[in-house]
Design an enzyme around this catalytic site. Structure first.
Site, mmCIF file in Angstrom:
data_model
loop_
_atom_site.group_PDB
_atom_site.id
_atom_site.type_symbol
_atom_site.label_atom_id
_atom_site.label_comp_id
_atom_site.label_asym_id
_atom_site.label_seq_id
_atom_site.Cartn_x
_atom_site.Cartn_y
_atom_site.Cartn_z
ATOM 1 N N ILE A 1 2.573 36.927 -2.000
ATOM 2 C CA ILE A 1 1.828 37.374 -3.176
ATOM 3 C C ILE A 1 2.843 37.942 -4.167
ATOM 4 C CG2 ILE A 1 0.056 38.989 -4.001
ATOM 5 C CD1 ILE A 1 -1.029 38.965 -1.050
ATOM 6 N N ASP B 1 4.165 49.876 7.574
ATOM 7 C CA ASP B 1 3.491 50.875 8.427
ATOM 8 C C ASP B 1 2.185 50.310 8.975
ATOM 9 O OD1 ASP B 1 5.449 52.687 7.772
ATOM 10 O OD2 ASP B 1 4.172 53.914 6.464
HETATM 11 P P1 ATP Z 1 7.677 48.239 4.072
HETATM 12 O O1 ATP Z 1 8.418 47.871 2.830
HETATM 13 O O2 ATP Z 1 6.294 48.756 3.857
HETATM 14 O O3 ATP Z 1 8.473 49.060 5.029
HETATM 15 P P2 ATP Z 1 8.466 46.064 5.672
HETATM 16 O O4 ATP Z 1 9.591 45.597 4.822
HETATM 17 O O5 ATP Z 1 8.768 46.839 6.857
HETATM 18 O O6 ATP Z 1 7.419 46.843 4.790
HETATM 19 P P3 ATP Z 1 7.332 43.513 5.447
HETATM 20 O O7 ATP Z 1 7.774 42.528 6.451
HETATM 21 O O8 ATP Z 1 7.905 43.453 4.090
HETATM 22 O O9 ATP Z 1 7.546 44.899 6.140
HETATM 23 O O10 ATP Z 1 5.753 43.482 5.270
HETATM 24 C C1 ATP Z 1 4.874 43.618 6.345
HETATM 25 C C2 ATP Z 1 3.734 42.643 6.196
HETATM 26 O O11 ATP Z 1 3.094 42.858 4.952
HETATM 27 C C3 ATP Z 1 4.146 41.187 6.219
HETATM 28 O O12 ATP Z 1 4.058 40.679 7.542
HETATM 29 C C4 ATP Z 1 3.123 40.541 5.310
HETATM 30 O O13 ATP Z 1 1.978 40.228 6.088
HETATM 31 C C5 ATP Z 1 2.720 41.634 4.356
HETATM 32 N N1 ATP Z 1 3.323 41.552 3.021
HETATM 33 C C6 ATP Z 1 4.156 42.442 2.446
HETATM 34 N N2 ATP Z 1 4.458 42.073 1.188
HETATM 35 C C7 ATP Z 1 3.794 40.920 0.963
HETATM 36 C C8 ATP Z 1 3.682 40.032 -0.147
HETATM 37 N N3 ATP Z 1 4.316 40.248 -1.304
HETATM 38 N N4 ATP Z 1 2.905 38.933 -0.016
HETATM 39 C C9 ATP Z 1 2.254 38.684 1.119
HETATM 40 N N5 ATP Z 1 2.318 39.482 2.194
HETATM 41 C C10 ATP Z 1 3.065 40.582 2.128
#
Ligand code: ATP
Ligand code: MG
Ligand code: NA
Ligand code: MG
Length: 271
Positions: free
Chosen positions: A188, A197
């Site tokens: 997205i 989290d």
């Molecule tokens: P954070 O930045 O909150 O610590 P993270 O980097 O640990 O998150 P991510 O892998 O970025 O974890 O995101 C976790 C989940 O959130 C992904 O598995 C996905 O399902 C969803 N997600 C995060 N950002 C997006 C996006 N821009 N579009 C679609 N899904 C997303």
């Protein structure tokens, strides 16, 4: 398997700030390691140290992380079967947002005692010391992390040509090869706070219900998160907000139905 349990959650909730650190400024207090240990002693004095799960997220200092390691030992002395679900929050998109000394503590002391690990792409790279630019690299990173300790590893997203992939890996028996899968997630075009989290918390919950089916736990977690993110996006768009301009606060409360009872629209594909 039982679907009830007790979770001790230690993460950014160990601060009292008037808003998250994602805003230009923040005020308040941050709990230190000694203060965390005092809370543990309080729980112990009241016979409240039996937990089925320990969940950790953002931890900002080496001394606090060392206290968390003491907490792991303490909880396992009460319940040797305690599952330690560790989100090794260190950074994202090529940047560390914790002191660099934390990386080695995670690598050498925390990963070896974790049961479930949920790094993002950057964190998996930091923990394995190798870069991830393909699905194969992602699978290999999971293998390296299994060898260090955790039987379940979920790289919550790797970005391959603008598509997000979650890669899950379950080492069911030592010495065998892990069962690995991916879930394709259309990216997205917005930046959200709190998705990591939420993903780890949901993986904990569903893995407790389906301990032998990480594929299913991940499908359920991803499906909830995506429903919530699409609702969040629609909400901001309705208000005429430019969703590219800053990070969006996720619509957690408005998404309770999608969290409790997600419609599975995102499927795991086995490697
Ligand atoms: P954070 O930045 O909150 O610590 P993270 O980097 O640990 O998150 P991510 O892998 O970025 O974890 O995101 C976790 C989940 O959130 C992904 O598995 C996905 O399902 C969803 N997600 C995060 N950002 C997006 C996006 N821009 N579009 C679609 N899904 C997303
Ligand atoms: Mg991320
Ligand atoms: Na993550
Ligand atoms: Mg994260």
């Amino acid at each position: 398997p039982s679907d009830t349990g007790r979770v001790l959650s230690i993460q950014s909730h160990t601060v009292q700030l008037e808003n998250s650190a994602g805003y230009p400024t923040f005020k308040g207090q941050v709990l230190n390691g000694e203060q965390l240990w005092e809370l543990i002693e309080g729980l112990e004095a009241n016979g409240l140290l039996y937990y089925t799960h320990l969940l950790t997220g953002y931890i900002g200092s080496v001394s606090f992380l060392n206290t968390v390691l003491k907490v792991v030992d303490k909880l396992r002395s009460v319940n040797p079967k305690l599952k330690f679900v560790c989100d090794p929050v260190m950074g994202d998109e090529g940047k560390l947002y914790v002191p660099p000394e934390l990386v080695m503590v995670y690598r050498e002391k925390v990963v070896p005692v974790a049961s479930v690990l949920t790094p993002n792409q950057f964190e998996a790279e930091q923990l394995t010391g190798s870069s991830i630019t393909s699905e194969k690299d992602g699978q290999e990173a999971c293998n390296i992390l299994h060898a260090a300790g955790p039987s379940k590893v979920v790289i919550t997203s790797i970005n391959i040509d603008g598509t997000l992939l979650l890669i899950g890996s379950h080492l069911k028996e030592k010495g065998q090869s892990p069962e690995q899968f991916k879930i394709v997630i259309p990216k997205i075009p917005a930046y959200f706070t709190g998705t990591g989290d939420l993903t780890t918390a949901l993986l904990l919950g569903w893995s407790n219900k389906y301990p032998n089916d990480l594929d299913k736990a991940a499908e359920l977690a991803v499906s909830s998160v995506q429903a919530l993110l699409l609702r969040t996006l629609a909400d901001y768009q309705k208000a005429g907000y430019d969703c590219q301009s800053s990070s969006l606060e996720i619509r957690l409360i408005q998404s309770l139905d999608d969290i409790r009872n997600p419609e599975v629209k995102y499927r795991a594909k086995r490697y």
